[in-house]
Design an enzyme around this catalytic site. Structure first.
Site, mmCIF file in Angstrom:
data_model
loop_
_atom_site.group_PDB
_atom_site.id
_atom_site.type_symbol
_atom_site.label_atom_id
_atom_site.label_comp_id
_atom_site.label_asym_id
_atom_site.label_seq_id
_atom_site.Cartn_x
_atom_site.Cartn_y
_atom_site.Cartn_z
ATOM 1 N N GLY A 278 42.965 -62.714 -37.500
ATOM 2 C CA GLY A 278 42.077 -61.589 -37.784
ATOM 3 C C GLY A 278 42.500 -60.267 -37.182
ATOM 4 O O GLY A 278 41.775 -59.284 -37.269
ATOM 5 N N GLY A 322 47.777 -63.744 -39.750
ATOM 6 C CA GLY A 322 48.336 -63.757 -41.106
ATOM 7 C C GLY A 322 48.687 -62.329 -41.466
ATOM 8 O O GLY A 322 49.853 -61.916 -41.477
ATOM 9 N N ARG A 360 41.733 -56.209 -53.240
ATOM 10 C CA ARG A 360 41.037 -55.934 -51.980
ATOM 11 C C ARG A 360 40.175 -54.681 -52.035
ATOM 12 O O ARG A 360 39.127 -54.615 -51.410
ATOM 13 C CB ARG A 360 42.042 -55.854 -50.818
ATOM 14 C CG ARG A 360 42.699 -57.204 -50.532
ATOM 15 C CD ARG A 360 43.476 -57.210 -49.233
ATOM 16 N NE ARG A 360 42.620 -57.019 -48.081
ATOM 17 C CZ ARG A 360 42.437 -55.870 -47.444
ATOM 18 N NH1 ARG A 360 43.087 -54.780 -47.816
ATOM 19 N NH2 ARG A 360 41.614 -55.793 -46.431
ATOM 20 N N TYR A 364 36.590 -55.726 -51.139
ATOM 21 C CA TYR A 364 36.181 -55.429 -49.763
ATOM 22 C C TYR A 364 36.025 -53.937 -49.512
ATOM 23 O O TYR A 364 35.869 -53.534 -48.367
ATOM 24 C CB TYR A 364 37.225 -55.929 -48.758
ATOM 25 C CG TYR A 364 37.658 -57.349 -48.892
ATOM 26 C CD1 TYR A 364 36.729 -58.385 -48.783
ATOM 27 C CD2 TYR A 364 38.998 -57.685 -49.081
ATOM 28 C CE1 TYR A 364 37.146 -59.704 -48.892
ATOM 29 C CE2 TYR A 364 39.412 -58.998 -49.180
ATOM 30 C CZ TYR A 364 38.478 -60.001 -49.090
ATOM 31 O OH TYR A 364 38.885 -61.298 -49.188
ATOM 32 N N CYS A 391 40.231 -53.543 -67.787
ATOM 33 C CA CYS A 391 39.056 -53.076 -68.520
ATOM 34 C C CYS A 391 37.832 -53.096 -67.631
ATOM 35 O O CYS A 391 36.888 -53.837 -67.867
ATOM 36 C CB CYS A 391 38.845 -53.946 -69.741
ATOM 37 S SG CYS A 391 40.289 -53.922 -70.794
ATOM 38 N N TYR A 421 47.221 -60.784 -48.633
ATOM 39 C CA TYR A 421 46.047 -60.902 -49.500
ATOM 40 C C TYR A 421 46.143 -60.060 -50.764
ATOM 41 O O TYR A 421 45.123 -59.650 -51.311
ATOM 42 C CB TYR A 421 44.756 -60.584 -48.715
ATOM 43 C CG TYR A 421 44.636 -61.435 -47.472
ATOM 44 C CD1 TYR A 421 44.418 -62.817 -47.586
ATOM 45 C CD2 TYR A 421 44.794 -60.900 -46.201
ATOM 46 C CE1 TYR A 421 44.349 -63.615 -46.458
ATOM 47 C CE2 TYR A 421 44.734 -61.690 -45.070
ATOM 48 C CZ TYR A 421 44.511 -63.049 -45.206
ATOM 49 O OH TYR A 421 44.451 -63.840 -44.089
#
Ligand SMILES: *Cc1c(COP(=O)(O)O)cnc(C)c1O
Length: 463
Positions: A278, A322, A360, A364, A391, A421
């Site tokens: 994280g 990650g 993303r 997010y 679209c 990601y």
């Protein structure tokens, strides 16, 4: 803080998006090393290069959109994490951020371990030769088949996520005549995102077993009784894109509290603690991530201090970055298709990809930056929104950024920090063909994940 409401600004923007870009950068041609992969620069003609190769050449050879991955940077970051934590700790790269066989080999060579959380990720890791004992298997709903494959393969640990899974894994391991090393994932009531963390009594989410109400202690009690399991430690993962270490501090305090309770009740000191991943990266120049050695020092000190206070031997620590490894090492190269100024609002720049290669922003409300990559320009800055070709009006890649006013169709633009990601969450929306991942190093480029083709799409559609 609302990140979804952005007052529209005029092109020269005296009304600017809230909480971001207070003004265009002094030099739109500059590439902030915070957000770009380490070997990225501009050549004498002003073309962005990576690993010594101009993006114009890469676009010609591999097409656009494409993810361009700086192999040297990836290896350096992996190594920096490994070195920072040293031999008394383990670094597990979180494969879900981006996994391919090339990446698995780099991780293996750099001495990192690997987290997987599905049969597909496990298959990728094993097929690239990652030793099974260096693989951790995660997930809140691993199927019996996945568990069996993992146990048979001999993965180093399975991270147990529920009471049912404790019994399930124990049963499968025992039926295979094995004793599986496991950690128990707990939720410590801490949720961290970026600069904030929230500590609550209960965490309303799907992962882990709550510490609250003695549930985690009960899980350990049950797991310790099962012959198929060797309980090696406790796992906690508190969030993503975190800059503030105080969330880890509270989490470590609570995990060590549980280790102490386990010692007091069972006379067992569990030898490992995993603090998850994280750790944040810079998506824009406003972000200030910490270096791996600072993170390692902070986490080690926190755990050591908590264990001394609890009179416990310091357990072996593991972490699972990650994004912090792969995120900054790649950028997405797009070709501009249309440039549409909306008077009094902003200019919409459409590229040949979009939410299918970077979900993303839509998912997010993530922030990204962008640069003109195929040339430099001395034109005035204009406020832009970089959008895709899908679209849907939510198909936004970069919400608010500045590009030179002379931007035109055919220009190449690059969005940095898309290593994590993006490809791993890419979709075929509108039957888009997922872009390739091209690894570049020392003047040589090679495709590590090829571009999808229409045949790939039609092969799945059996008619
Ligand atoms: C997603 C995840 C990670 C990695 O998170 P990053 O933000 O990419 O560092 C690590 N551990 C677990 C258990 C995860 O679910």
């Amino acid at each position: 803080m609302s990140r979804s409401a952005h007052p529209a600004g005029p092109r020269h923007a005296d009304v600017l998006p809230e909480g971001h870009y207070t003004a265009p950068a002094d030099d739109l041609n500059a590439l902030d090393p915070k957000v770009w992969a380490r070997t990225v620069g501009r050549d004498a003609d002003g073309v962005v290069t990576v690993g010594g190769i101009p993006v114009t050449q890469l676009a010609e050879e591999y097409g656009t959109p494409a993810y361009l991955l700086d192999e040297a940077d990836f290896r350096e970051r992996a190594r920096a994490w490994r070195t920072a934590f040293g031999d008394d700790a383990d670094v597990f790269y979180a494969g879900k951020a981006f996994l391919s066989r090339a990446v698995v080999r780099w991780l293996d060579e750099e001495g990192l371990n690997l987290d997987v959380c599905s049969g597909g990720e496990l298959a990728t890791a094993l097929s690239a030769g990652m030793p099974a004992e260096r693989i951790a298997f995660h997930g809140n709903n691993k199927s019996p088949e996945e568990i069996e494959r993992a146990v048979r393969a001999g993965v180093g640990r399975i991270v147990l996520d529920s009471f049912q899974e404790i019994v399930r894994v124990a049963h499968i391991a025992q039926s295979l005549g094995k004793r599986q090393r496991v950690q128990i994932r707990i939720t410590v009531g801490v949720e961290a995102h970026t600069h904030e963390f929230i500590a609550t009594a209960h965490e309303d989410q799907k992962f882990g077993i709550p510490l609250a109400g003695g549930q985690a202690a009960e899980a350990v009690r049950r797991a310790l009784k099962l012959d198929g399991l060797e309980v090696i430690g406790i796992h906690s993962h508190i969030g993503s894109q975190i800059f503030d270490m105080s969330g880890f501090e509270v989490a470590a305090h609570r995990v060590v509290g549980l280790l102490k309770d386990i010692r007091d009740e069972h006379g067992v000191e569990l030898p490992e603690i995993d603090l998850g991943g994280g750790l944040g990266i810079a998506y824009t120049s406003d972000d200030d991530p910490r270096e791996p050695h600072e993170i390692a020092k902070a986490l080690t000190e926190i755990v050591t201090r908590e264990c001394e206070a609890a009179r416990l031997a310091t357990p072996r620590i593991s972490v699972e970055p990650g994004r912090a490894i792969v995120g900054p090492t790649a950028f997405t190269l797009y070709e501009v298709g249309t440039v549409k100024p909306l008077e009094g609002l902003r200019t919409y720049v459409s590229v040949d990809g979009g939410m299918s290669d970077n979900i993303r922003t839509a998912l997010y409300d993530a922030e990204y930056s962008v640069a003109l990559a195929s040339r430099t320009s001395d034109a005035e800055p204009m406020l832009v929104r970089v959008v895709g070709k899908h679209c849907e009006s939510g198909d936004i890649v970069v919400k608010d950024a500045f590009l030179p006013e002379d931007l035109a169709p055919g220009d190449l633009i690059a969005v940095p920090a898309t290593g994590a990601y993006c490809r791993s969450m890419a979709s075929n929306y509108n039957h888009a063909l997922r872009p390739p991942v091209v690894a570049v190093r020392d003047g040589a480029a090679r495709v590590v994940v090829r571009r999808e083709t229409e045949e790939d799409l039609l092969r799945l559609d059996v008619g």
